[in-house]
Every structure is written in C-alpha cells, then in structure tokens.
Design a protein around this motif. Structure first.
Motif, PDB file in Angstrom:
ATOM      1  N   VAL A  79      33.194  48.149  38.370  1.00 21.22           N
ATOM      2  CA  VAL A  79      34.657  48.273  38.375  1.00 21.22           C
ATOM      3  C   VAL A  79      35.103  49.146  39.539  1.00 21.22           C
ATOM      4  O   VAL A  79      36.025  48.807  40.291  1.00 21.22           O
ATOM      5  CB  VAL A  79      35.167  48.844  37.032  1.00 21.22           C
ATOM      6  CG1 VAL A  79      36.654  49.197  37.122  1.00 21.22           C
ATOM      7  CG2 VAL A  79      34.933  47.850  35.900  1.00 21.22           C
ATOM      8  N   HIS A  80      34.443  50.283  39.726  1.00 13.78           N
ATOM      9  CA  HIS A  80      34.836  51.196  40.800  1.00 13.78           C
ATOM     10  C   HIS A  80      34.512  50.619  42.180  1.00 13.78           C
ATOM     11  O   HIS A  80      35.225  50.901  43.156  1.00 13.78           O
ATOM     12  CB  HIS A  80      34.182  52.556  40.616  1.00 13.78           C
ATOM     13  CG  HIS A  80      34.782  53.344  39.480  1.00 13.78           C
ATOM     14  ND1 HIS A  80      36.118  53.303  39.163  1.00 13.78           N
ATOM     15  CD2 HIS A  80      34.220  54.189  38.589  1.00 13.78           C
ATOM     16  CE1 HIS A  80      36.356  54.088  38.128  1.00 13.78           C
ATOM     17  NE2 HIS A  80      35.218  54.636  37.758  1.00 13.78           N
ATOM     18  N   SER A  81      33.467  49.820  42.282  1.00 16.58           N
ATOM     19  CA  SER A  81      33.187  49.142  43.549  1.00 16.58           C
ATOM     20  C   SER A  81      34.345  48.223  43.918  1.00 16.58           C
ATOM     21  O   SER A  81      34.767  48.171  45.082  1.00 16.58           O
ATOM     22  CB  SER A  81      31.887  48.329  43.437  1.00 16.58           C
ATOM     23  OG  SER A  81      30.780  49.163  43.187  1.00 16.58           O
ATOM     24  N   ASP A  82      34.871  47.519  42.933  1.00 13.58           N
ATOM     25  CA  ASP A  82      36.011  46.635  43.165  1.00 13.58           C
ATOM     26  C   ASP A  82      37.259  47.444  43.506  1.00 13.58           C
ATOM     27  O   ASP A  82      38.049  47.056  44.374  1.00 13.58           O
ATOM     28  CB  ASP A  82      36.243  45.760  41.933  1.00 13.58           C
ATOM     29  CG  ASP A  82      37.289  44.679  42.175  1.00 13.58           C
ATOM     30  OD1 ASP A  82      37.164  43.936  43.164  1.00 13.58           O
ATOM     31  OD2 ASP A  82      38.238  44.591  41.369  1.00 13.58           O
ATOM     32  N   ASP A  83      37.448  48.593  42.849  1.00 18.56           N
ATOM     33  CA  ASP A  83      38.572  49.476  43.169  1.00 18.56           C
ATOM     34  C   ASP A  83      38.501  49.939  44.623  1.00 18.56           C
ATOM     35  O   ASP A  83      39.515  49.980  45.327  1.00 18.56           O
ATOM     36  CB  ASP A  83      38.570  50.714  42.262  1.00 18.56           C
ATOM     37  CG  ASP A  83      38.926  50.394  40.817  1.00 18.56           C
ATOM     38  OD1 ASP A  83      39.582  49.371  40.567  1.00 18.56           O
ATOM     39  OD2 ASP A  83      38.534  51.188  39.935  1.00 18.56           O
TER      40      ASP A  83
END
Length: 200
Positions: A79-83
C-alpha cells in the motif's frame, strides 16, 4: 450467521523474502528523491513522502513473526509503495510475491468482514473469495461477481480509491444485484481488524 472463512496460511520464509524484495524496490526509487519530492504529501493520512519512508520497516521482518503478521506487514508495504508512486510520479516496481500476498490478505480480510457466499470477488491471477451474506452460489457462473486487477483491489481495500470511482473508471466490473461492495470497504482500518493490518 454464515460461517467465518478459513484463514489462509502464509509461508513465513516466502513472505519475509517478498517484504525484503519490495523494500529493495522502494529504496531504489526513493534513494534519489530531491527535497521537493520528499516534502510532497501522500494519500497516507496526510504524511509527506519523507514521513512515509520513515515508517517503512527498516528490515525484512523480525524472525519471530508468524506468517500472518508478516503478510500484514507485506500488505502495508505494498500500500505504501503505491502511495509513494502516486506522490512522486515515479514508477515503483512490485515484487510479484509481495503483491500476491497483499491481494490475498486483503481479499481474506473482506471475506472475514463480510462473510457469506453470495458474491464472488476475483482478483486475477492472485485471489478468488466468496463474501457477503445471502444465497450461496454452488455451481456454474456466480450471479454476483466483482472483478478487478491487483493494484486496484489494494487501493480499494486500503481506502485509497472509492467504490463508485473505481466502477466509473472501469477499473472494477460488478455484475448482479448484490455485487456492490461499497458498504464493506475499505478493509483496512474497518471492522474485522484481526484479518488485515490497521490504519495505513
């Protein structure tokens, strides 16, 4: 009350390796960010890119974590990679095993949050789960089907995009009178918190 879905087993060694691989991808991308990009806001609770990077795990994972805890950490990392990709405009590669683990954990989280067998969620090639209380499907083509791609599912489950937005853009297809998951999303931070990571 419909029965709770059986918990999926996650192999700790494979999941630890997936977390490590995804961390390498993230570090490769963020290593050369300038001050302007580091200060940019992200979708992660108003945090800046710099703050989000600081929250990423410093190492693959503690050796004593079980497979499910590691899978939750992996989902948060995806999720944070996508953020980070959205905030910086840079492409962040996804380790296939890390993405698969995140998709499966979040699909299982939906099935636990909205138990039942009236809707089939398909996220090819990684997950298929049945969810939502109502008439159970047993054979043939299910009457209520939701299908999307892995990253769209991660964004929906994490609350990064809304159900209506994903439908309107064509990133999600939903057929059948019960195939509306809006009331059960996001998976993260909602009820059934033992099935998926907390607020991300």
């Amino acid at each position: 009350m419909p029965p709770r879905p059986r918990a999926r087993n996650y192999d700790p060694a494979k999941t630890r390796a997936a977390v490590a691989a995804q961390l390498r991808h993230v570090r490769d991308v963020v290593g050369g960010l300038d001050e302007e990009r580091l200060a940019a806001p992200t979708r992660a609770g108003g945090r800046s890119v710099r703050e989000l990077i600081a929250r990423l795990p410093a190492e693959a994972a503690a050796a004593d974590e079980d497979g499910r805890a590691l899978a939750a950490r992996c989902a948060e990392l995806v999720v944070h990679s996508d953020d980070l990709a959205a905030a910086t405009g840079l492409a962040v590669p996804y380790d296939r095993q890390a993405l698969a683990t995140a998709v499966r954990l979040l699909a299982d989280g939906l099935a636990a949050k909205a138990p039942g067998g009236s809707v089939e969620l398909r996220v090819p090639p990684f997950a298929v789960v049945q969810c939502v209380e109502g008439p159970r499907h047993t054979r043939g083509t299910p009457p209520n089907v939701v299908e999307t791609d892995p990253l769209t599912w991660v964004r929906l489950a994490a609350g990064r995009i809304g159900w209506a937005e994903a439908l309107e853009s064509g990133e999600v297809t939903a057929s059948g009178e019960r195939a509306d998951l809006a009331a059960h999303l996001p998976v993260l931070g909602g009820n059934g918190g033992d099935t998926a990571p907390g607020q991300v």
